[in-house]
Design an enzyme around this catalytic site. Sequence first.
Site, PDB file in Angstrom:
ATOM      1  N   ASP A 122     -46.573  65.785  20.261  1.00 56.96           N
ATOM      2  CA  ASP A 122     -46.846  67.319  18.219  1.00 56.96           C
ATOM      3  C   ASP A 122     -45.086  67.468  18.123  1.00 56.96           C
ATOM      4  OD1 ASP A 122     -49.528  66.455  19.022  1.00 56.96           O
ATOM      5  OD2 ASP A 122     -49.426  68.932  18.641  1.00 56.96           O
ATOM      6  N   LYS A 123     -44.683  66.968  16.561  1.00 53.75           N
ATOM      7  CA  LYS A 123     -42.989  66.937  16.860  1.00 53.75           C
ATOM      8  C   LYS A 123     -42.703  67.962  16.532  1.00 53.75           C
ATOM      9  CE  LYS A 123     -40.706  68.914  12.759  1.00 53.75           C
ATOM     10  NZ  LYS A 123     -40.526  68.576  11.194  1.00 53.75           N
TER      11      LYS A 123
END
Length: 242
Positions: A122-123
Site C-alpha cells: 500500500d502507498k
Amino acid sequence: DRVPFLSRTALQRLIDEQAVTLNGRVPKASTRLHRGDRIVAALPPPPSNAIGAEEIPLHVLHEDDHIVVVNKQPDLIVHPARSHKTGTLINALAWHFLHRSGGTLSTVGEEIARPGVVHRLDKHTSGVMVCAKSDTAHWRLARQFEKRTTQKRYLCIVHGEVEPESDVIDLPPGKHLTIKEKYAVRHDELGKPSQTIYRAREIYQGYSLLEVELRTGRTHQIRVHLSHIGYPLVGDDLYGGL
C-alpha cells in the site's frame, strides 16, 4: 470494459460531445441499448505505457541480473495508475537503472505500466519489495507468491491492548458495499478466503505493537482484519484508526 484507460465520466463526456453514435444517430447517455444495436465511438489514443525516469530517493537492499530488492518508503505508490502517472516506485527504478546500475525491469506487465511488479505494498506502507529484472525471474517469483512459499511479515502499531496476545484471523474480505476504495469482511460469494496471524511484540497503554504474518495476500488484508476485530492501525483513517 473494452476501454480500460477511460473512466466512466470520460466516456460519458464523449457521449455528451457527440463523439458516439448509436445506429447512426447521436444518443443520450441514458439511452437503453438493445440486441443488435451498433455503437461507433471516436476514442482518444490510449496513454503511453512508457515509464518515465524520475530521480526519487531509493533504498536498494540487493540487486543482481535477475532481481532488485528495495526498502520502499511510506507515501510512495508502487506503479503508475489512472490518477497517478508519475512519482512512483517504478519511475524511481527507471532512473536507478538509467543512471546507476544498468538493466531494466522485466517486460511482464509493461502493457499496463507495471513492468517487473510481482507484488505490491500500500502507498502508506513501508517495507521490502522484490521486483523482477528478467522475465524468467518474474514468472518464478510470481509462482512462489501464488504457491505461498514466500513469507510476508509486517510490524504495525494498533489502537487497543490486544487480547489474546496472539491469534489467527480467518475472515473473508471483499469489496465494501458502498465505499469504492474500501474493503470489508463479507460472508458471501464476493468474500475471499484470507488468513492473518498476529503476535503482540509490545503492549502499551492503549496501544499494541504487533508482528503480523500473512498466509494470503488480499488487498488491505491486515487493515481489514485488525479493524474488524477492534484493533485498527494507528493513523489509518479509512478503517477507523484515527
